[in-house]
Design an enzyme around this catalytic site. Structure first.
Site, short mmCIF file in Angstrom:
data_model
loop_
_atom_site.label_atom_id
_atom_site.label_comp_id
_atom_site.label_asym_id
_atom_site.label_seq_id
_atom_site.Cartn_x
_atom_site.Cartn_y
_atom_site.Cartn_z
N GLU A 1 25.89 -29.80 12.52
CA GLU A 1 25.72 -28.72 13.08
C GLU A 1 27.00 -27.51 13.45
OE1 GLU A 1 22.17 -30.13 16.34
OE2 GLU A 1 24.33 -30.34 16.84
N GLU B 1 16.43 -31.71 12.51
CA GLU B 1 16.23 -32.13 13.89
C GLU B 1 14.97 -31.54 14.50
OE1 GLU B 1 19.49 -32.36 16.32
OE2 GLU B 1 20.97 -33.32 14.91
#
Length: 998
Positions: free
Chosen positions: A182, A252
């Site tokens: 991320e 995710e």
């Protein structure tokens, strides 16, 4: 005449050959549609499961639950701080044996996506970094920083070989490795490229040869995925524009959310919404979904992290995440959703991976108002996604091409896939307007499961030249249109399952007609991947498969019908639940070992159901050890030391110093840099519990003359996500006596008037977005602003730097001292960002009032020293020990302390025996801490984690695998509250029996 095999049977025969060759040759490639394993497209259904959030003894059952839900892949982080808790001390044994976890995934036939970090977020302390890394001179985390990358390389030298040896090229099942995590939340790809490329190259240099992926932010030579809960279309469009030649995967998919102490329960992502979001993902064209989390587990020890959004968002000990599998590994309603839709993908994923979205202008489906339709097609085969925009359940009639009209029942907001002329066998085409799964050969019949709500009707059409209904266990209406060679089945979905046996174009077909609840209780057991060993078990609430291949199932309702399809030892069967549980039909087929039959028969005579086991009982009189807070024997320092400086990872630090007061009364204590909860004591009397941190000020009662100040700080977890990773835990820097704390959320000025930031004001501030407010120093020379500030803050016309801060963080701590104008009015200005704000404080103090000569003690000083017998409270509710109570100073006194508290930290100790649990039960144990305050839990040397009875967590997991025949439970309570309502419980599903299914 030779029967024509179904297309799926041909595919299964090919799969058998592929599996036989797997150990000799495995190759993963990809194109813009999907990943391709040995020339065959594969839809990645991935379950995110963290090995470090559960005991090793639980790994197999949790992984098996993922496999039974249709997952073909496991996604896991690797936590650096678990494997190197102290510098140079590596741990890869027992619960930390990540290599064994990867081997178990391979044993179960599961692919693996590995995410070694070094940063993992995961709501895990410090984002996975070890605490001691903070002490390294000049280190800057997640940057091209020499000190940081030096230690990252040492970590990679240890962790990457474990992954490398288990890649496809080495005969393992690791198929993807993620670079960092991320990073796009911090900066765009151009700014991040140097750092991301360094980490990418570090993986390649250490022998990683499977494809590399990233999530939220990319790097050259990697496949980028998206992390989200909603907005599938938008994320898909961005990925397609950015990387048109790679598969589109959801790295995710947030099935739930984390919870923090004092926050609400995270139950906003309901099962119905989960189903809709998965449908949106399939509709958009993704060919990979990683369910984050599929199983969350527990933040044992001190590993729960902290995140941005407020000053005190500290993770609770449970990481249940409202995931498909709960913290105890039990299936939930979300599990049923994920399982059913995974079965749908398994049945029709080969088609989904070959389809393109039908342009809106080419959609010829006619439908009424209140619904919308989008579709995906491959040639003449189409899947339409019909979505309801109504506010009540309704049956809509939809007309497909060639005037074919079918009914579709939808709940508000629901999306249902309509299969339109899908070829399921040679010259056999299926159309259906309800959930259909299966589509594979089971015991010689092409089997499809057709599901809808109980009492609902659905229509399924088969287009084939010849069809015979060979038998049916339910009434079924079949209309035949000889012109189109279409057979139309009008089905009703009862609570009892029904079976229709057909033969279409020489292919034996079986419809299994279920209601939704029975579909939720349908389990596919692949028998090791061999088509002739494929089995389905219908009617069980839960199912498990042991390492030896033995299947067991749990039944909550003995009156429910149980159906076994496929290659079971006893053949295909339909029985009632009590025939499995009690062996009424045939003990040899009951699934209950012979040694339990007598016991069960006796139970039947006394109860309509088997008596469930009882949890262990804690004694009414635990041992008690009072903790007298003192740092007199600890180290002395001019300044307080934070946890890393002190050399302690988690737990507690006690800070102590003396100060003089010229008056007897209230004064203000200022803590300019505090990142954890703290209890404040003056002269051994508790004054405050600090919850909102960053910086804090509180009023305390002082005596004239000398006073002793104590600050007991519990490490509540480091930031797991933030541009400011590596905050100092405990007291960092100076502490001051005297000053003021002002709540400045109100009385901000705009051109339109006065605005209060603790109220909702969005509609007032569309035009005038600059806020201003004045304050005076009142003789102070230091100022801290703490709370929800916004970018662009100015004081007295000067910009205040806020590097890395984003308005959605909602929290920062800023030292304004350099910008102050003594003796004048000072002006704060900032752009409007949001309301309401839950905190915005101005803390003023004098630099000359610094407290010095600190003494410190760590967790060791708080350990129990002398045990005494605890006695339950008397009628007035006061604690007693040998007829005496304790005052706030910790001295034994005849004066009782009210509110069920000792007024000082206390350890409690229980000894309890492990309960006997019959073999046909599987229990999960939890501890309920009603009435307690805040502290830590310990079982047989295992640190179970922090507790804090402010919600939302009420119960704390006790792993059954950590129990012994005789057990010791320790509880440290900061307030010493009475433990009279502390008790052990089994979870609700512990009351239902499990039986062997053969």
């Amino acid at each position: 005449m030779t029967e024509k095999p179904s297309l799926l049977l041909q595919k299964q025969e090919k799969n058998t050959q592929t599996r036989a060759e797997h150990s000799l040759r495995s190759e993963l490639t990809y194109d813009q549609r999907s990943f391709i394993m040995n020339g065959e497209r594969v839809f990645l259904n991935s379950a995110t499961i963290h090995y470090f959030r559960m005991p090793r003894e639980e790994w197999r059952e949790v992984l098996m639950k993922a496999k039974l839900a249709g997952m073909n892949c496991i996604d896991t982080y690797f936590a650096w701080n678990v494997h190197e808790p102290e510098e140079g001390q590596w741990s890869f044994e027992g619960d930390h044996d990540c290599g064994a976890f990867l081997d178990l995934c391979a044993e179960l036939g599961m692919y693996v996506i590995t995410r070694p970090g070094p940063f993992i977020c995961a709501e895990w302390d410090f984002g996975g970094f070890p605490y001691w890394l903070e002490t390294k001179q000049g280190i800057r985390f997640r940057q091209n920083n020499e000190a940081y990358l030096h230690y990252v390389d040492l970590y990679f030298d240890r962790i990457i070989p474990i992954i490398r040896k288990r890649q496809l090229s080495a005969g393992g099942t690791v198929i993807l490795v993620q670079v960092e995590n991320e990073y796009g939340y911090l900066m765009d790809d151009a700014a991040a490229s140097a750092h991301m490329n360094h980490l990418r190259d570090s993986l390649l240099q250490r022998g990683i040869d499977v494809p590399l992926i990233t999530c939220v932010g990319g790097a050259e030579g990697t496949i980028e995925g998206a992390n989200f809960w909603s907005g599938a279309d938008g994320h898909y469009a961005k990925l397609r524009e950015k990387q048109p030649d790679t598969p589109k995967v959801v790295t995710e998919f947030w099935t739930g959310w984390f919870e923090n102490w004092g926050g609400p329960s995270a139950i906003q992502k309901t099962p119905a919404l989960l189903e809709k979001r998965i449908m949106e993902i399939l509709r958009a064209g993704y060919t990979g979904i990683s369910y984050y989390m599929f199983y969350g587990g527990t933040n044992f020890g001190g590993y729960g992290g902290r995140t941005v959004g407020s000053s005190d968002i500290f993770m609770i000990t449970s990481y249940d995440y409202d995931a498909p599998l709960n913290e105890y590994g039990r299936v939930t309603d979300k599990y049923a959703v994920a399982k059913t839709l995974s079965y749908f993908v398994h049945a029709f994923g080969a088609l989904l991976m070959e389809t393109e979205e039908v342009p809106a202008e080419q959609i010829k489906v006619r439908h009424p108002q209140g619904v919308s339709v989008r579709g995906r097609c491959k040639g003449n085969e189409k899947i339409w996604f019909l979505e309801s925009h109504k506010d009540e359940r309704e049956t809509f009639h939809v007309t497909l091409e060639e005037g074919r009209t079918i009914p579709v029942a939808l709940n508000p907001g629901q999306i249902i896939p309509i299969l339109d002329r899908i070829e399921i066998a040679e010259h056999v085409y299926l159309t259906g307007g309800t959930m259909i799964t299966g589509n594979e050969v089971v015991n010689g019949e092409l089997t499809l499961f057709i599901a809808a709500e109980a009492g609902q009707r659905s229509v399924v059409e088969l287009e084939t030249d010849v069809l015979n209904v060979r038998g049916s266990s339910i009434q079924v209406l079949v209309d035949h249109d000889p012109v189109r060679e279409v057979y139309r089945f009008d089905l009703v979905h009862f609570r009892e399952p029904g079976i229709i046996h057909l033969e279409a174009s020489g292919v034996p077909i079986r419809f299994v007609v279920l209601d939704k609840e029975m579909m939720d209780r349908t389990w596919r057991i692949d028998g090791g991947g061999e088509p002739d060993q494929l089995r389905y078990a219908i009617g069980f609430d839960d199912v498990d498969v042991s390492s030896s291949g033995q299947v067991t199932g749990m039944i909550s309702d003995p009156n429910r019908t149980i159906m076994l399809l496929g290659s079971w030892t006893g053949g295909e069967q339909t029985l009632i639940g009590h025939e499995f549980i009690y062996g009424e039909a045939n003990d040899s087929q009951s699934g209950i070992p012979d040694e339990h039959v007598v016991e069960l028969s006796a139970a039947i005579r006394h109860s309509p159901f088997i008596r469930p086991p009882m949890p262990p009982k804690l004694s009414d009189s635990p041992d008690l050890a009072r903790v007298t807070l003192t740092a007199q024997q600890g180290s002395s320092s001019g300044q307080p030391e934070h946890f890393s400086q002190y050399g302690q990872d988690f737990g507690y630090l006690l800070y102590e110093c003396d100060f003089d007061s010229s008056v007897n009364g209230i004064t203000t204590l200022i803590l300019p840099d505090l990142q954890d909860t703290a209890r404040i004591y003056v002269n051994h009397v508790e004054q405050a519990l600090v919850r909102q941190v960053g910086a804090a000020g509180m009023q305390v009662q002082a005596n004239k003359g000398k006073n002793t100040l104590q600050v007991l700080v519990q490490h509540m977890g480091r930031l797991n996500f933030s541009p400011y990773l590596g905050e100092s835990k405990g007291l960092a820097g100076s502490v001051y006596i005297g000053g003021s704390v002002q709540d400045i959320r109100r009385n901000w000025h705009t051109e339109q008037g006065v605005v209060h930031l603790d109220e909702v004001n969005d509609h007032h501030l569309q035009e005038a977005r600059l806020l201003s407010r004045t304050f005076t120093l009142d003789g102070m020379d230091r100022a801290i602003l703490v709370g929800a500030v916004s970018q662009g803050l100015r004081i007295n016309g000067m910009d205040v730097p806020m590097e890395g801060y984003q308005d959605w963080f909602s929290f920062d701590t800023l030292d304004l001292s350099l910008y102050l104008r003594p003796g004048e009015i000072n002006t704060l200005e900032m752009p409007y960002s949001r309301t309401p704000l839950n905190r915005l404080e101005l803390i003023l103090y004098r630099s000359e009032n610094e407290l010095k000569d600190w003494r410190m003690a760590g967790t060791d000083a708080l350990l129990p020293q002398q045990w005494e017998t605890y006695e339950a409270s008397n009628k007035s509710g006061h604690l007693q020990t040998h007829g005496q109570t304790a005052d706030y100073s910790g001295n034994r006194s005849a004066t009782p302390v009210g509110n069920g508290s000792n007024g000082q930290p206390v350890w409690y100790r229980w000894q309890f025996s492990k309960s006997a649990v019959p073999g046909h039960y599987r229990v999960n144990l939890m501890l309920r801490l009603t009435g307690m305050s805040k502290g830590t839990l310990h079982l047989n040397g295992h640190h179970l984690g922090r507790y804090w009875q402010i919600g939302p967590q009420e119960d704390y997991k006790i792993p059954v695998s950590w129990l012994q025949e005789e057990n010791e439970l320790l509880l440290f309570d900061e307030e010493g509250r009475a433990p009279e309502r502390v008790r052990l419980l089994y979870d609700n599903l512990s009351q239902y029996p499990w039986v062997v299914v053969e």
